[in-house]
Design an enzyme around this catalytic site. Structure first.
Site, PDB file in Angstrom:
ATOM      1  N   LYS A  16       0.806  -1.217   0.000  1.00 27.53           N
ATOM      2  CA  LYS A  16       0.000   0.000   0.000  1.00 27.53           C
ATOM      3  C   LYS A  16       0.843   1.273   0.000  1.00 27.53           C
ATOM      4  CE  LYS A  16      -4.081  -2.042   2.170  1.00 27.53           C
ATOM      5  NZ  LYS A  16      -5.086  -1.924   3.252  1.00 27.53           N
ATOM      6  N   ASP A  71     -10.309   2.199   1.806  1.00 25.69           N
ATOM      7  CA  ASP A  71     -10.502   1.673   3.160  1.00 25.69           C
ATOM      8  C   ASP A  71     -11.162   2.717   4.055  1.00 25.69           C
ATOM      9  OD1 ASP A  71      -9.406  -0.866   2.759  1.00 25.69           O
ATOM     10  OD2 ASP A  71      -7.367  -0.171   3.178  1.00 25.69           O
TER      11      ASP A  71
END
Length: 278
Positions: free
Chosen positions: A71, A108
């Site tokens: 990420k 997210d």
């Protein structure tokens, strides 16, 4: 607007990746949207292999989902990064535009907000976060929208405490820290977000108060966790990791395909079925 029968590819990358439910969720979305030419795969990719994989993306590729440890590693490889992703230095979604540019985002954070709002949590006066990893920073970003007061983070070291206070300053959240030994006190908060690995919160199950608020446990396997089960037994509201996974995947599908709304109910049903088979 994406052509339904044009061949398009998407995938989830990470290491380890075999456990990922993302293919199940995205394929269910494609079926619900009638996107017959779309495929979604998983690839075991570590940080060393990531640049080569990204360089190989051609016009068939619509996008990528990224999990750990990629990420942050993907950010230098992108042409543009959204403010949301930049705020926590984490990209979990890459979209390849028609001109070949790579755009990074983090679903997210809005996925957490959507999962909580689905269960009736629009605002909270205070909150507690269990843990201090990458998911905890995303939780703080979500709380910057939902929480009007202080957030207490329960951590295992002073280094982690400094990191969480630093994220709080960056995100505009009043973060206070406490030692993990006091984590039982967290459970009296109106909203508790557990971001720790499987088994970490098991010992806290006995400390659930008589009238608990809302627990957001980001795990989805094994489910329910001991803490989530004890919480539900006491009548508290529980938001689980599958809720987060589905909501963030909905946003990924919409960005990659250009189709809205993505079929949330069908995606959740597919995820529940896949977990039941494990």
């Amino acid at each position: 607007m994406a052509s339904a029968d044009r061949r398009r590819r998407a995938a989830v990358l990470g290491s380890p990746i075999a456990h990922s439910l993302s293919p199940v969720l995205h394929r269910a979305a494609y079926a619900g949207l009638g996107l017959t030419g779309w495929t979604y795969e998983r690839f075991e990719i570590d940080e060393d292999a990531l640049p080569g994989f990204v360089r190989g993306l051609d016009a068939e590729w619509a996008g990528l989902s990224l999990t750990m440890p990629l990420k942050r590693a993907v950010i230098p490889l992108l042409d543009v990064v959204s403010e949301t992703a930049a705020s926590v230095e984490a990209v979990n979604t890459v979209v390849r535009t028609d001109d070949g540019r790579l755009s990074g985002d983090n679903t997210d954070i809005p996925g957490m907000i959507a999962a909580l709002r689905e269960r009736g949590v629009e605002k909270t006066g205070s909150a507690a976060v269990l843990g201090a990893g990458a998911t905890a920073s995303s939780a703080l970003a979500a709380l910057s929208v939902l929480c009007t007061g202080p957030v207490t983070a329960y951590v295992r070291s002073e280094e982690r405490a400094r990191e969480m206070r630093g994220w709080g300053e960056r995100l505009g959240v009043d973060v206070r820290t406490a030692d993990w030994a006091e984590a039982g006190q967290a459970l009296s908060a109106p909203l508790v977000i557990a971001t720790t690995p499987a088994g970490t919160t098991d010992a806290l199950a006995a400390a659930v108060p008589e009238r608990p608020g809302t627990l957001f446990d980001v795990l989805y396997e094994p489910w329910p966790t001991r803490l989530a089960a004890a919480w539900a037994e006491r009548g508290g509201a529980v938001v689980g990791g599958l809720d987060l996974l589905v909501h963030q995947a909905v946003l990924q599908v919409e960005q990659m395909t250009g189709r809205t709304p993505a079929p949330l109910a069908a995606m959740r049903q597919a995820g529940e079925a896949a977990l039941a088979e494990r």
